[in-house]
Write an enzyme that holds these catalytic residues in place. Structure first.
Site, short mmCIF file in Angstrom:
data_model
loop_
_atom_site.label_atom_id
_atom_site.label_comp_id
_atom_site.label_asym_id
_atom_site.label_seq_id
_atom_site.Cartn_x
_atom_site.Cartn_y
_atom_site.Cartn_z
N ASP A 13 0.88 -1.17 0.00
CA ASP A 13 0.00 0.00 0.00
C ASP A 13 0.92 1.23 0.00
OD1 ASP A 13 -2.37 1.61 0.31
OD2 ASP A 13 -1.95 1.78 2.45
N SER A 14 0.32 2.40 -0.18
CA SER A 14 1.09 3.64 -0.08
C SER A 14 1.66 3.81 1.32
CB SER A 14 0.19 4.83 -0.39
OG SER A 14 -0.89 4.87 0.54
N GLY A 46 -3.27 9.07 -3.31
CA GLY A 46 -4.58 9.52 -3.79
C GLY A 46 -4.57 10.85 -4.51
N CYS A 76 -4.53 -1.58 -1.89
CA CYS A 76 -4.71 -0.14 -2.07
C CYS A 76 -5.67 0.07 -3.24
CB CYS A 76 -3.36 0.49 -2.39
SG CYS A 76 -3.43 2.24 -2.80
N THR A 78 -6.39 2.89 -4.71
CA THR A 78 -5.83 3.87 -5.65
C THR A 78 -4.82 3.19 -6.58
OG1 THR A 78 -5.99 5.43 -3.81
CG2 THR A 78 -4.84 6.18 -5.77
N GLU A 154 -1.97 7.69 8.85
CA GLU A 154 -0.51 7.50 8.82
C GLU A 154 0.14 7.91 10.14
OE1 GLU A 154 1.70 6.19 6.41
OE2 GLU A 154 -0.20 5.42 5.65
N CYS A 186 -11.13 2.97 0.67
CA CYS A 186 -9.68 3.17 0.80
C CYS A 186 -9.25 2.33 1.99
CB CYS A 186 -9.39 4.65 1.05
SG CYS A 186 -7.71 5.00 1.62
N THR A 187 -8.13 1.63 1.84
CA THR A 187 -7.76 0.66 2.87
C THR A 187 -7.30 1.31 4.17
OG1 THR A 187 -5.56 0.48 1.87
CG2 THR A 187 -7.20 -1.17 1.23
N HIS A 188 -7.09 2.61 4.15
CA HIS A 188 -6.79 3.31 5.41
C HIS A 188 -8.04 3.44 6.29
CE1 HIS A 188 -3.03 4.50 3.44
NE2 HIS A 188 -2.61 5.01 4.59
N1 DGL Z 1 -4.86 3.12 1.08
C1 DGL Z 1 -4.92 3.56 -0.24
C2 DGL Z 1 -6.22 3.26 -0.95
O1 DGL Z 1 -6.84 2.28 -0.64
C3 DGL Z 1 -4.18 4.79 -0.67
C4 DGL Z 1 -4.40 6.04 0.07
C5 DGL Z 1 -3.46 7.13 -0.38
O2 DGL Z 1 -2.26 6.91 -0.32
O3 DGL Z 1 -3.94 8.19 -0.80
O4 DGL Z 1 -6.63 3.96 -1.83
#
Ligand code: DGL
Length: 266
Positions: A13-14, A46, A76, A78, A154, A186-188
């Protein structure tokens, strides 16, 4: 015949968001070794161009494959939207991605209005626009880009006033228009689920696709004859492209406070 069952499952992921997927993979596949990359020097994805995210995704997949990964999970939304096509064209191992769970949301809604929380990159992608268009005649799909939320996660800042204010603003735009299902696109965002639930209230359902992605990883590995044959508990290794000193305590905290083995992405 070559042994396809050895090697870790590579997950990236990012940043730390993909840990929400990694947790479910660990639950689903306790005997697999896992190698996680947080591209922390380049987070967030993103707000970056498709080309940029695609380049980063290819570089990380090369690192994972060079480290012996037998499969790659793009944890991720994105990066899946920007790069899964080129990753699958370039590498022959199983590559599993993630996209906003519009179909389960369409099945769950009673009001006929669903809200998608995701990054600007995901929401603007052709992949998402295609997905969304398949449901346009059945339900109203509202989208909400969530600038700033990834940065909060983060920092493992899951409940401060600042995080709450951002969420209240973004959720109001969906709830005021009748959304009764919210997709965590979004996985965050699964790390913010308790706060989202509290703000949205009990009548609103949240859709977190992490467990479904983990089941898909199992299905793919099973189909390819790649599931680990071992019975020992799998290991986890973490790599970051940014500072290890900054990344280690955050990853450890989000990985349920457990000690972790962490290194540099090189
Ligand atoms: N966690 C990511 C996603 O699912 C990326 C979020 C990001 O870095 O902007 O999109």
């Amino acid at each position: 015949m070559t042994d396809k069952t050895g090697g870790p499952i590579g997950v990236f992921d990012s940043g730390v968001g993909g840990l929400s997927i990694l947790k479910e993979i660990r639950r689903e596949l306790p005997n697999e070794d896992l190698l996680y990359v947080a591209d922390s020097a380049h987070v967030p994805y993103g707000e970056k161009s498709v080309e940029y995210v695609e380049r980063r995704s290819i570089a990380i997949a090369e690192f994972l494959i060079g480290s012996g990964a037998k499969a790659v999970v793009v944890a991720c939304n994105t990066a899946t939207a920007a790069a899964i096509h080129s990753l699958r064209g370039r590498f022959s191992l199983p590559i599993i991605g993630i996209e906003p769970a519009v179909k389960p949301a369409a099945e769950a809604t009673r009001s006929g209005v669903v809200g998608i929380l995701a990054t600007s990159g995901t929401l603007a992608s052709d992949r998402f626009l295609n997905l969304r268009s398949r449901f346009d005649s059945q339900i109203e799909v509202l989208v909400q880009p969530c600038t700033g939320l990834v940065e909060q996660v983060e920092r493992a800042d899951l409940e401060s006033d600042e995080t709450r204010m951002l969420l209240e603003r973004y959720l109001a735009r969906l709830l005021d228009r009748g959304a009764d299902v919210i997709v965590l696109g979004c996985t965050h965002y699964p790390f913010l689920a308790p706060l989202i639930r509290e703000i949205a209230g009990p009548d609103v359902s949240l859709i977190d696709p992490s467990a479904a992605v983990a089941r898909e990883v199992r299905r793919r590995l099973e189909k390819e004859g790649m599931l680990s044959a071992g019975t020992r508990t799998g290991t986890e290794r973490f790599c970051v492209s940014g500072s290890v000193a900054e990344g280690a305590p955050i990853i450890s905290r989000l990985w349920e406070g457990r000690d972790i083995e962490i290194g540099m992405l090189c």
